[in-house]
Design a protein around this motif. Structure first.
Motif, PDB file in Angstrom:
ATOM      1  N   ILE A  44     -32.756   1.956  -2.265  1.00  0.00           N
ATOM      2  CA  ILE A  44     -32.242   1.329  -1.046  1.00  0.00           C
ATOM      3  C   ILE A  44     -30.755   1.632  -0.971  1.00  0.00           C
ATOM      4  N   ILE A  45     -30.323   2.147   0.189  1.00  0.00           N
ATOM      5  CA  ILE A  45     -28.913   2.458   0.405  1.00  0.00           C
ATOM      6  C   ILE A  45     -28.403   1.516   1.478  1.00  0.00           C
ATOM      7  N   VAL A  46     -27.322   0.807   1.174  1.00  0.00           N
ATOM      8  CA  VAL A  46     -26.779  -0.190   2.100  1.00  0.00           C
ATOM      9  C   VAL A  46     -25.299   0.070   2.343  1.00  0.00           C
ATOM     10  N   PRO A  47     -24.792  -0.399   3.492  1.00  0.00           N
ATOM     11  CA  PRO A  47     -23.360  -0.246   3.772  1.00  0.00           C
ATOM     12  C   PRO A  47     -22.535  -1.243   2.985  1.00  0.00           C
ATOM     13  N   ASN A  48     -21.287  -0.912   2.754  1.00  0.00           N
ATOM     14  CA  ASN A  48     -20.399  -1.779   1.974  1.00  0.00           C
ATOM     15  C   ASN A  48     -20.056  -3.082   2.677  1.00  0.00           C
ATOM     16  N   PHE A  49     -20.407  -3.224   3.931  1.00  0.00           N
ATOM     17  CA  PHE A  49     -20.134  -4.484   4.627  1.00  0.00           C
ATOM     18  C   PHE A  49     -21.337  -5.435   4.598  1.00  0.00           C
ATOM     19  N   LEU A  50     -22.397  -5.072   3.884  1.00  0.00           N
ATOM     20  CA  LEU A  50     -23.574  -5.930   3.780  1.00  0.00           C
ATOM     21  C   LEU A  50     -23.234  -7.210   3.018  1.00  0.00           C
ATOM     22  N   ASP A  51     -23.785  -8.307   3.466  1.00  0.00           N
ATOM     23  CA  ASP A  51     -23.594  -9.604   2.821  1.00  0.00           C
ATOM     24  C   ASP A  51     -24.067  -9.545   1.368  1.00  0.00           C
ATOM     25  N   ALA A  52     -23.305 -10.119   0.469  1.00  0.00           N
ATOM     26  CA  ALA A  52     -23.611 -10.084  -0.968  1.00  0.00           C
ATOM     27  C   ALA A  52     -24.969 -10.705  -1.278  1.00  0.00           C
ATOM     28  N   PRO A  63     -33.815  -0.229  -6.819  1.00  0.00           N
ATOM     29  CA  PRO A  63     -32.409   0.060  -7.080  1.00  0.00           C
ATOM     30  C   PRO A  63     -31.665   0.181  -5.746  1.00  0.00           C
ATOM     31  N   THR A  64     -30.514  -0.462  -5.671  1.00  0.00           N
ATOM     32  CA  THR A  64     -29.767  -0.526  -4.412  1.00  0.00           C
ATOM     33  C   THR A  64     -28.362   0.011  -4.623  1.00  0.00           C
ATOM     34  N   VAL A  65     -27.974   0.936  -3.761  1.00  0.00           N
ATOM     35  CA  VAL A  65     -26.688   1.607  -3.857  1.00  0.00           C
ATOM     36  C   VAL A  65     -25.875   1.277  -2.613  1.00  0.00           C
ATOM     37  N   VAL A  66     -24.604   0.988  -2.830  1.00  0.00           N
ATOM     38  CA  VAL A  66     -23.686   0.694  -1.724  1.00  0.00           C
ATOM     39  C   VAL A  66     -22.919   1.956  -1.371  1.00  0.00           C
ATOM     40  N   ILE A  67     -22.831   2.226  -0.073  1.00  0.00           N
ATOM     41  CA  ILE A  67     -22.064   3.380   0.390  1.00  0.00           C
ATOM     42  C   ILE A  67     -20.939   2.896   1.296  1.00  0.00           C
TER      43      ILE A  67
END
Length: 97
Positions: A44-52, A63-67
């Motif tokens: 899962i790839i998520v933006p860096n502004f996603l809620d924690a 596995p989740t990666v922040v971009i």
């Protein structure tokens, strides 16, 4: 890509490029976790502004990666291509214009 938040993706990709991709949009700007779980993602790839809190829930699914979305589109393309192990494709696309 098997799923994305259509609220954001439609503005960038349009309906045509989203054919065959599941809409995992939830209420407001959030993600429908049940829809994501049903897709059985490998990553899962998520933006860096996603809620924690949402990040925490997604990371329980796969596995989740922040971009970083603060940079330009070319930086994001390079980052995404490296995450999925295909950096040469990004460089080929960038060189083509």
């Amino acid at each position: 890509m098997v799923g994305t938040n259509f609220l954001n993706a439609k503005a960038v990709l349009g309906e045509e490029k989203l054919q065959g991709i599941a809409d995992v949009s939830g209420e407001g700007v959030s993600t429908n976790l049940e829809k994501v779980l049903a897709l059985e993602p490998d990553l899962i790839i998520v933006p860096n502004f996603l809620d924690a809190a949402e990040f925490e829930e997604l990371s329980k699914i796969a596995p989740t990666v922040v971009i970083d979305y603060s940079g330009d589109i070319f930086s994001r393309l390079r980052s995404l291509s490296e995450i999925v192990g295909k950096p040469e494709q990004a460089y080929t696309r960038l060189a083509a214009g």
